[in-house]
Design an enzyme around this catalytic site. Structure first.
Site, PDB file in Angstrom:
ATOM      1  N   GLU B 321       0.717  -1.121  -0.061  1.00  0.00           N
ATOM      2  CA  GLU B 321      -0.060  -0.099   0.024  1.00  0.00           C
ATOM      3  C   GLU B 321       0.872   1.153   0.059  1.00  0.00           C
ATOM      4  O   GLU B 321       0.748   2.036   0.840  1.00  0.00           O
ATOM      5  CB  GLU B 321      -0.779  -0.062   1.199  1.00  0.00           C
ATOM      6  N   CYS B 418     -10.057   0.388   8.186  1.00  0.00           N
ATOM      7  CA  CYS B 418      -9.657   1.731   8.429  1.00  0.00           C
ATOM      8  C   CYS B 418     -10.223   2.789   7.636  1.00  0.00           C
ATOM      9  O   CYS B 418     -10.316   3.858   8.497  1.00  0.00           O
ATOM     10  CB  CYS B 418      -8.148   1.912   8.202  1.00  0.00           C
TER      11      CYS B 418
END
Lengths: 657, 657
Positions: B321, B418
Site C-alpha cells: 500500500e 480503516c
C-alpha cells in the site's frame, strides 16, 4: 482402439535423421551442447556458487541410500533432473558423445537405486514424507515428476537403445496404473500439474504397450469429474496444505473445474493447460477421439486469437502464472512464462502432426523465435522465467517490490528452475519440429537449414535446406530421392506473416494459387529426381503490426515485425523514457544488417519523434499540453536479443501518430 | 522550548464556531450524522449481517471483563472504535446530540474499564497475548491504536468538556512515556505505524502538559536511528512474526530506514508516511524546529510534484500500500488508498497552519473533492479502500484473481476497516479545514458555505460564506466584525486551477495583482464594517489536463477537470471499451448541469470518436491498421461520483488525438 481417418498421426521424426546446419540455430544448439547442459549439470550438483542451490542430484543420492541428509528444494525438484536428462538424450540422439553418455548413465544408475521396491520413484516423498504418497495430488507434483522421468526414459532409450531408465519408468508407470483408476480400491484421481498424460502416450509409442495409452486416456477423461478429487483429498488430509493459499480448492487454476471436453476458454496456470492440451491431442490422435480433438481446437483458437502476446508469450497474469481473460494482454505486468511458450510449441507440434495447417506452425514459429530464444541469454547461462513486453527497471524488484516477478536482466538459476532445462530440451530436440510426413506428403514447417533423411510415399528421400532465415526469406531446398521412391508431394509453409511469396522449381516459376496452396502450404506433387531444387522466396519487409482493438494495452500503439521476428526498442539504443517516443505512421522503416551486434542481427531504423520533455515546466499536471515532439532517430532490435547489454528500458509496443 | 518566528502555529478552529451550510457538503455531513455514524456503530457491534464482522466493541467488552470470549479481528481493531468515537466527538462539537452522546458515554465507560491498572490500553494484547506487550512494535500497532484513542479522547473533551476519556488516554500516555525513551531501562523504540506522534501533540495542545510534546518529539527523533530497533526486537522474539512476510526487516516500508530529517523521497506505506509527516509538522511548529520543517517541505514537494494522482490519490503501489518512485502513477494497478488521501489532507492542513501558501490548500482541495468524497457512496454505506483511475471490472477480483485489491464497486465494510471511519471523522471535522487565522490575517482556504465566528487581530468577526461551489466559482463573503475589531486582512485563496479570477469589494472591482495576491491568496487589508461584502469570481471552464511527460501511464492521454473536480468516463454513459475512445484536441467541451443525476452534478459533454472495432476482421494481430474512428458522443461525470450506478468500466485518462 480404432483410429478415425482424419486423425492419422504423423510419426515423430528421429533426431539422428535431421542434421541441423543453420547459421541462426546451430549457435543455440551448440550452446546447449557446450554450455547450457554442462552448466545445468553443475547447477543441479550445486556447483554454481553464484546461483541458488538446486539439491536435485543430491536428493536422488539420498533417496538411493548413497548419502545422508534432508531433501532440498521444491516438491517438484526431481523434474529438473528429468528434463536435463531428456535434453542430454536429444543431444545424444543427434550426435554421439561418449563422455556425456557416461555422465548420464551414472545418473541413471542413481535414479534406478532411488526407485522403491514397488516401482515408486519420487525423492521428496521417499526422503521427507514416506507415509504420505499420493495424499496430495493437487499440490505435490508426484505425477508431474513421474511424467518428466518417463519422457526422459523414452528419450534416452530412443537415443541410446539402453533400456535401464525405460524399464525404471515402465515399472513406475505400472505402479501408477495399479494405484489410479475408477475401479474399486483405486484412487479416482489425477495429477495436480498435468504432464503425465503426454508422457504416458510417449511411453506407449516407445513400448507399444497399450496399458500406458489407456492410463493416459484415463487421466485426461477423469480430470474435472465431480465431486472434486482434490477436495476429497483435502478433507482426507484434514485441510493440510503444502503451499500457502489452497490450490486444491481453485479448480480453474488446474483446469479441473469441468471435464476437459467441456472447456472452451484458456484459464488457469498456463503451463498446466498447455501440457494438458498436448496430452489431449496425443490421446485424441492415438484413439481417434473426435470430441477430444474438437476441444483441443477450441482451446487452441481461444489462446491464439484472444490470449497470446505478439511474441508468442501466453499466460498474461502473474497471479497463478495464468491465463486471465480474452484480450487482456498487459505488457508491463505480464507473466508470459518461458515454459508456457514451450508448452505452446509442444501443443502446436501435436496439432500439426494431426492436421498440417500453417496457422499451427505460424504460432510455433512465433513462440520459438521470440519468447523461447529470448528466454536464454547469448551466453547460455542466464534465463528469463517471465518475458515482459515492456520493462522499466525502476519498477522491477528492488526496494519498492513493485513487480517482483519481472526481472530486467536474465537470472543465473532459479529456486523454481523449470525454465532453463525446458529451453535446453526444446532446443536439443529442435530437429523434431521442422518436418512431418503425412502419407504421401512431406511437410516443411520451419525454415531451418541442414540435411534430413525422411521416409515418404514408401521410399526414402534426402532433403537439404539452406537459407539465411530469419534474416531473409530466400530458402533453397535440394531434393534427393533414394532411387525409385521419388513420387510424393513436398509441401512448404507460406508463413502467415508473408504477404508475397514466389517459388521456383529447378529455376522455373511455380504458381502459387488456390490450387497449389492448401492450408497455408504450397504443394509440389511430382516425380522427384536427384538434384531437383526448389527455391522459395518469402518477401520479408518490415511490417507495422496492430492489435485487435479490444487489446486495451495496445490502443494507439504499433509493433514492428520482420519475418518471424518481433522487434523492440531498448534504452541502450534509444535512451530512457521510451514511452515518450512516437512513431509516425508514415515514417520509413529500414532494415539494416549489423554483423557485430548481438551475434549478428538485422535492426530496423526509423526517424521517430520524442516529446520535448525538457520544455515541460509545469509540474505534475497542467492545462498546457505537452510541448511538441522533436525528431528522434530510433533503432529497433529483435525482441529475442533484448537485455543482453545490461539493465535498461525495453518496449515492444510504441505509440503511433 | 523556543519557537522560531517563522513557525507561529495557527490554532485549530473549534467546530462549534464553524457552521457549514452548503449545498454540496451539507449532504455529506448530514449523511455522516444520519447514516454513516449509526451504520458504523452497527458494524462495530456486528449488527450488519451482510458485511464482514468487526468484533471491535465486543473486544473492549471482553477486555473490560463484561463478556467472555476471544479477541476478534486485526491486531489494530481498537483503532476503528477510536476513529468512530472521534467522528462522534466532531459531530457533537458541531451540534449537540444527547442521544448520540449517551451512546458515546456508554462506550467510553467500557473503554475505561478495559484500561489496565498501569494505564495500558489495548484489547488485543490484554485478551490474546497478555505477556507480550511492546515486544513487536514493528508489526503490532499498539502505539498506533494508542494514538487514535488519544485523538478520540482529545476530540471528545473538546466537544463535551467531559474528561473521562481524556484522563484515560493521559494515563495511557503517561504509561507510554514510562516505557519508551533513550534513558537506561527504557525501550528506545518507536511505533510500527506512525500515528502516536500527531496524537501526542494534540494531547499536549489540549492539556498543556509538555511531557506529551517531549514524548511526541522523541518518537519523531528516534525513528530510523541505527541499529534498527525493529531488528533488535525481532531477534529478541526469536524471529517470530505476526504477519506473513517480515515487515520488521523492511525498514523503508515504515520509513525507519534513516532518521526522518534525512528522508527526501516518499517511500513505503503511504498512510504511515502521511501520518508521520503530519506529526513531524506538528512537532516542527510547536518546537520551532526548522530542520524538521525543511524535511516536511522536501517530502511534500516530492509527493505532490512526483507521486500524486490527479485525483489527490497517493501511494500508487498495491504491494505494501505504498509509494513507489517518481512519476510512477499507473491508473489500473493503482492503490491510492482513501486513508492515504485523508492523511495527505491532515498533512496539508498542518502545513497551512504553519505557512499559508495556496499550493498546500490546492492539494487539500484536490484530495477532498475527488478521492475522499469518492471513497464513499452516495448512500453512505459503501466505501472504497482503493481508488483506481481506470477500471475494467473483468480484471478485478473474481475467478481470475487478477487485481484482487481493486473493487469495481464500493464495499459494505472491510476486514481491515480503516477507511470508512476515517472518512467519517474527516467529514465530521470539515469545519477545521476552511479557515486559519495567522496573526492579523484571516485565511479562507476552502470555499464551503456557512457561518463562522473567528478571532482575528484581537477581536471577533462573523464571516458568512455562500456559493454554489464546486459547480460554479462565484463566492460571496459577508464580513461582520464585532464592534471595534474590524482591522484585519482577509485573504482568499485563488485556486491553482483558476486561470482567471476577479473580485469585488462592496460592488467595486478590487485589483488582483502581484501586490494584492501573495502566496496564492488575495489579501484585502482594511477596516471592515458590518455588511461588507466580498464577491470572488473564479472562472471555471472545463480544462484539458496533461501529465508531466515522465508519467508513463498517461502518455498521449488527457483528463478533464472543472474547478476542483476531476472528471471520468463511465461505461454507464459511454458504453464498454472506453480505451477505444479518442478525444480530439479540438473537440468542444460543454458543461451541463444535470439536477437529477447522482444527486445533481455538472457533466461534461463532447463529440469524441471511437474505433470502429466492428470493422476489424483480422484476428489478434495484423499488419492492417485498425479501421478508422466513428463519431461517438461522450459524457464525463465527476470522478467522485463514479460507481454509483452498478459495475462498469471507468477511466479518468482518455486518449487524445
Amino acid at each position: 482402439m480404432v483410429k478415425s481417418a482424419n486423425t492419422a498421426y504423423a510419426a515423430r521424426v528421429p533426431l539422428h535423421q535431421v542434421h541441423i546446419q543453420d547459421e541462426f540455430w546451430s549457435y543455440y544448439i551448440n550452446l546447449v551442447r557446450d554450455v547450457v547442459v554442462p552448466y545445468q549439470w553443475d547447477a543441479l550438483n550445486d556447483r554454481v556458487n553464484s546461483a541458488e542451490p538446486s539439491g536435485a542430484v543430491r536428493n536422488f543420492k539420498i533417496a538411493a541410500g548413497l548419502e545422508q541428509g534432508d531433501f532440498y528444494g521444491m516438491v517438484f525438484q526431481d523434474s529438473d533432473i528429468a528434463k536435463w536428462l531428456e535434453a542430454v538424450a536429444y543431444l545424444l540422439e543427434s550426435k554421439p558423445d561418449p563422455a556425456l553418455e557416461d555422465i548420464a548413465d551414472g545418473l541413471i544408475d542413481i535414479i534406478a537405486m532411488a526407485q522403491q521396491e514397488d516401482g515408486y520413484l519420487n525423492t521428496y516423498f521417499t526422503i521427507k514424507e514416506p507415509g504420505q504418497r499420493w495424499t496430495n495430488l493437487a499440490e505435490c507434483h508426484e505425477l508431474y515428476c513421474a511424467g518428466h522421468m518417463i519422457e526422459a526414459g523414452v528419450a534416452y532409450y530412443r537415443a541410446t537403445g539402453k533400456r535401464k531408465l525405460l524399464d525404471v519408468v515402465s515399472r513406475f508407470a505400472d505402479h501408477i496404473d495399479s494405484v489410479f483408476g475408477t475401479d474399486p480400491g483405486k484412487l479416482a484421481g489425477y495429477d495436480g500439474h498435468q504432464e503425465i498424460e503426454l508422457a504416458l502416450i510417449k511411453l506407449y509409442q516407445a513400448t507399444g504397450n497399450e496399458r500406458y495409452l489407456r492410463l493416459g486416456r484415463y487421466f485426461v477423461d477423469q480430470r474435472g469429474q465431480k465431486p472434486s478429487f482434490y477436495a476429497i483429498q483435502l478433507e482426507e488430509r484434514g485441510g493440510k496444505t503444502h503451499w500457502p493459499g489452497n490450490v486444491a480448492l481453485d479448480l480453474e487454476y488446474s483446469q479441473s473445474h469441468v471435464p476437459v471436453r467441456e472447456q472452451d476458454k484458456a484459464i488457469g496456470h498456463a503451463v498446466r493447460l498447455l501440457y494438458m492440451l498436448t496430452g489431449m491431442a496425443d490421446v485424441a490422435a492415438e484413439t481417434g477421439d473426435d470430441s477430444l480433438f474438437a476441444a483441443c481446437r477450441r482451446l487452441w483458437d481461444n489462446i491464439v486469437t484472444r490470449q497470446m502476446y505478439i511474441t508468442g508469450g501466453v499466460g498474461s497474469m502473474p497471479q497463478g502464472e495464468a491465463f486471465s481473460f480474452d484480450y487482456d494482454l498487459p505488457n508491463d505486468t505480464v507473466y508470459a512464462e518461458t515454459c508456457a511458450s514451450i508448452g505452446l510449441i509442444f501443443f502446436a507440434q501435436r496439432m500439426l502432426r494431426i492436421s498440417p495447417e500453417a496457422p499451427f506452425a505460424d504460432v510455433m514459429e512465433r513462440a520459438l523465435y521470440n519468447t523461447v530464444v529470448g528466454g536464454m541469454s547469448r551466453d547460455g547461462k542466464h534465463f528469463f522465467y517471465v518475458n515482459p513486453l515492456e520493462v522499466d527497471p525502476k519498477a522491477c524488484g528492488g526496494a519498492n517490490r513493485k513487480y517482483d516477478h519481472i526481472k530486467p536482466v536474465r537470472q543465473e538459476w532459479f529456486g523454481c528452475a523449470c525454465c532453463p532445462p525446458n529451453v535446453a530440451r526444446l532446443l536439443a530436440s529442435l530437429g523434431e519440429y521442422i518436418y512431418t510426413v503425412h502419407e504421401g506428403t512431406l511437410y516443411t514447417h520451419l525454415y531451418i537449414g541442414g540435411e534430413a533423411q525422411l521416409e515418404v510415399g514408401g521410399g526414402k528421400v534426402k532433403l537439404k535446406q539452406a537459407s539465411n532465415y530469419p534474416w531473409d526469406g530466400k530458402i533453397r531446398l535440394e531434393v534427393e530421392p533414394d532411387g525409385a521412391a521419388g513420387s510424393f508431394a513436398l509441401a512448404l509453409r507460406i508463413p502467415g506473416w508473408c504477404k508475397r511469396a514466389s517459388l521456383k522449381l529447378n529455376g522455373s516459376a511455380y504458381p502459387l494459387n488456390d490450387q497449389t496452396v492448401v492450408n497455408g502450404y504450397v504443394r509440389i506433387e511430382r516425380e522427384w529426381a536427384a538434384g531437383d531444387v526448389v527455391e522459395l522466396d518469402l518477401e520479408m519487409p518490415v511490417q507495422r503490426i496492430y492489435s485487435h482493438p479490444l487489446v486495451r494495452a495496445n490502443a494507439g500503439k504499433v509493433a514492428l515485425q520482420r519475418g518471424p521476428l518481433v522487434y523492440c526498442l531498448e534504452e541502450a539504443d534509444n535512451g530512457a523514457n521510451l514511452h515518450e517516443i512516437v512513431l509516425p505512421r508514415e515514417a520509413e522503416l529500414t532494415a539494416v544488417r549489423e554483423e557485430q551486434l548481438l551475434g549478428g542481427v538485422v535492426t530496423v531504423r526509423s526517424e521517430a519523434e520524442k516529446l520535448r520533455e525538457e520544455d515541460w515546466t509545469n509540474g505534475l499536471y497542467s492545462p498546457e499540453a505537452v510541448p511538441g515532439t522533436k525528431p528522434h532517430p530510433v533503432k529497433f532490435i529483435p525482441y529475442y536479443a533484448w537485455a543482453n547489454r545490461g539493465e535498461g528500458e525495453m518496449t515492444v509496443w510504441v505509440r503511433e501518430r
